[in-house]
Enzyme design. Structure first.
Site, short mmCIF file in Angstrom:
data_model
loop_
_atom_site.label_atom_id
_atom_site.label_comp_id
_atom_site.label_asym_id
_atom_site.label_seq_id
_atom_site.Cartn_x
_atom_site.Cartn_y
_atom_site.Cartn_z
N HIS A 282 -14.62 4.03 1.83
CA HIS A 282 -13.84 4.57 0.72
C HIS A 282 -14.65 5.59 -0.08
O HIS A 282 -15.86 5.47 -0.21
CB HIS A 282 -13.37 3.44 -0.20
CG HIS A 282 -12.34 2.56 0.44
ND1 HIS A 282 -12.65 1.69 1.45
CD2 HIS A 282 -11.01 2.45 0.24
CE1 HIS A 282 -11.55 1.06 1.83
NE2 HIS A 282 -10.53 1.51 1.12
N LYS B 236 2.06 -3.29 6.70
CA LYS B 236 2.44 -3.59 5.31
C LYS B 236 3.96 -3.42 5.13
O LYS B 236 4.60 -4.18 4.40
CB LYS B 236 1.67 -2.68 4.35
CG LYS B 236 0.18 -2.96 4.31
CD LYS B 236 -0.17 -4.08 3.35
CE LYS B 236 -1.62 -4.50 3.44
NZ LYS B 236 -2.08 -5.34 2.36
N SER C 161 0.83 -1.21 0.00
CA SER C 161 0.00 0.00 0.00
C SER C 161 0.86 1.25 0.00
O SER C 161 1.96 1.27 0.58
CB SER C 161 -0.85 -0.01 1.27
OG SER C 161 -1.49 1.23 1.44
N TYR D 206 -1.80 0.18 10.18
CA TYR D 206 -2.06 -0.53 8.92
C TYR D 206 -0.85 -0.41 7.99
O TYR D 206 -0.31 -1.41 7.51
CB TYR D 206 -3.32 0.03 8.25
CG TYR D 206 -3.45 -0.37 6.81
CD1 TYR D 206 -3.66 -1.71 6.47
CD2 TYR D 206 -3.32 0.56 5.78
CE1 TYR D 206 -3.74 -2.08 5.14
CE2 TYR D 206 -3.41 0.19 4.46
CZ TYR D 206 -3.62 -1.14 4.14
OH TYR D 206 -3.70 -1.51 2.82
N1 UFG Z 1 -13.02 11.36 1.77
C1 UFG Z 1 -13.97 12.37 1.92
N2 UFG Z 1 -15.22 12.00 2.30
C2 UFG Z 1 -15.59 10.71 2.51
C3 UFG Z 1 -14.60 9.68 2.34
C4 UFG Z 1 -13.32 10.06 1.95
O1 UFG Z 1 -13.69 13.54 1.76
O2 UFG Z 1 -16.76 10.46 2.85
C5 UFG Z 1 -11.66 11.76 1.36
C6 UFG Z 1 -10.61 11.26 2.32
O3 UFG Z 1 -10.49 12.12 3.43
C7 UFG Z 1 -9.39 11.25 1.39
C8 UFG Z 1 -9.97 10.84 0.04
O4 UFG Z 1 -11.37 11.12 0.13
O5 UFG Z 1 -8.86 12.53 1.30
C9 UFG Z 1 -9.79 9.36 -0.25
O6 UFG Z 1 -10.24 8.62 0.87
P1 UFG Z 1 -10.34 7.03 0.91
O7 UFG Z 1 -10.78 6.66 2.31
O8 UFG Z 1 -11.17 6.55 -0.22
O9 UFG Z 1 -8.87 6.54 0.65
P2 UFG Z 1 -7.51 6.88 1.42
O10 UFG Z 1 -6.71 7.76 0.53
O11 UFG Z 1 -7.72 7.37 2.80
O12 UFG Z 1 -6.93 5.43 1.62
C10 UFG Z 1 -6.40 4.69 0.58
C11 UFG Z 1 -6.68 3.22 0.82
C12 UFG Z 1 -6.00 2.75 2.07
C13 UFG Z 1 -4.54 3.10 2.01
C14 UFG Z 1 -4.35 4.55 1.74
C15 UFG Z 1 -2.92 4.90 1.51
O13 UFG Z 1 -8.07 3.03 0.93
O14 UFG Z 1 -6.14 1.35 2.18
O15 UFG Z 1 -5.04 4.92 0.54
O16 UFG Z 1 -2.62 6.05 2.18
F1 UFG Z 1 -3.95 2.81 3.18
#
Ligand code: UFG
Length: 328
Positions: free
Chosen positions: A189, A145, A117, A141
């Protein structure tokens, strides 16, 4: 010969099962169904329900099937949950990797492709992020990894294993026909959460902060379609089968999209106005994560093809035809 797919009933693993079977490969799936769904797999796929931390179970699987390679998707993968339950994450992810590698050594299986990741990098000094960037995971997490990658590296030195570690950036979308897709419970997500609005499951999408140092103030991520992602696994397996060296690759599109841009793209795909509500920052969110994927392009010839709109459109085909995911 057979490919063992650990975590093959999960979101990404189930797409791998489909792709490998479509290529005529024999597979066996091992999954404890804690977060995976049996319904995501064709009924006739050889399936073993159980936990990777059980050495006797792994002996039984390696004894029964002529396994010559492993795709390892099985892990706990929620950043927020890992902050609450770090030891559970180390148990499932790190201990799971230990028992898997030990079983591979016992049974003379020497090839593994691993789901790593972008979380191993933590907050990057600059983007695009290359594989040589410092590893400073900001949560258990990502730390798990990072440790799992190290375990493969040292097992390779001592036992002649070869591995490819694939550091995913933000994976989204579904198989083109929308027959399987993402079903996390609870959903966490961005793309599936956005699509719950046009599905009528939530009134609006909350944007987690618009005061980041980015052009529109919202976080920037690098989105890669699940079918493109799986293609990289197929290429990685072939690389190892052809005698290629162990390697670590980023998997991303090298293009960043802000949360606002993702909502706009989803508006275009669904035709829904998609109201947004501004929320506060989510703790631990880096402002920008964008991959350099030059290395994987050079060594494996991988290039992602799906645009952000195509990724969202495939996710929309899945969610709109399966509003309750894989069901109760
Ligand atoms: N977000 C929102 N509103 C929501 C959900 C998400 O604004 O309701 C934003 C988050 O704050 C982030 C972006 O959308 O800025 C993407 O969020 P995700 O949760 O979809 O994904 P992440 O970037 O947090 O996480 C992903 C993977 C993880 C991994 C990470 C690496 O899902 O497994 O990238 O940093 F660890």
């Amino acid at each position: 010969m057979t490919v063992l797919i650990c975590g093959g009933a999960g979101y990404i693993g189930s797409h791998a099962v489909r792709a490998l079977r479509a290529q005529g490969r024999e597979v066996v799936v091992l999954d404890n169904l804690l977060t995976g769904h049996r319904q995501s797999l064709p009924a006739d796929v050889p399936f073993v329900e159980g936990d990777m931390r059980d050495p006797a179970l792994l002996d039984a699987v390696f004894g029964r099937y002529a396994v010559d390679g492993v795709l390892h998707f099985a892990a706990s993968s929620l950043v927020g949950e890992s902050m609450q339950l770090p030891l559970a994450y180390f148990s499932n992810n790190v201990h799971g990797m230990q028992t898997l590698l030990e079983a591979m050594v016992r049974h003379g299986v020497a090839r593994i492709v691993f789901s790593s990741s972008a979380a191993v990098y933590g907050e990057p000094d600059s983007v695009p992020i290359t594989e040589d960037a410092p590893l400073r995971p900001g949560n258990p997490y990502g730390e798990s990894k990072r440790i799992m990658e190290s375990m493969m590296r040292w097992a390779a030195v001592a036992h002649g294993l070869r591995y490819v570690s694939l550091r995913y950036f933000n994976v989204g979308g579904a198989v083109a026909d929308g027959s399987i897709g993402e079903d996390h419970r609870p959903e966490s997500h961005l793309i599936p959460l956005i699509l719950q609005v046009p599905l009528g499951r939530r009134p609006h999408i909350i944007i987690n902060g618009d005061d980041y140092d980015t052009p529109d103030g919202t976080c920037i991520r690098d989105y890669v379609g699940v079918e493109d992602l799986i293609e990289a696994h197929v290429l990685a397996l072939r690389h190892l089968e052809a005698g290629g060296e162990s390697a670590v690759f980023n998997l991303g599109s090298e293009q960043g999209f802000s949360v606002r841009q993702m909502v706009d793209a989803a508006r275009r795909v669904t035709g829904h106005p998609l109201p947004v509500v501004m929320g506060g920052r989510r703790p631990g969110d880096p402002a920008r994560l964008v991959a350099s994927s030059r290395r994987v392009g050079r060594v494996l010839g991988w290039r992602p093809r799906q645009s952000v709109e195509e990724i969202i459109a495939s996710a929309w085909r899945w969610h709109s035809s399966h509003p309750d995911g894989f069901g109760a």
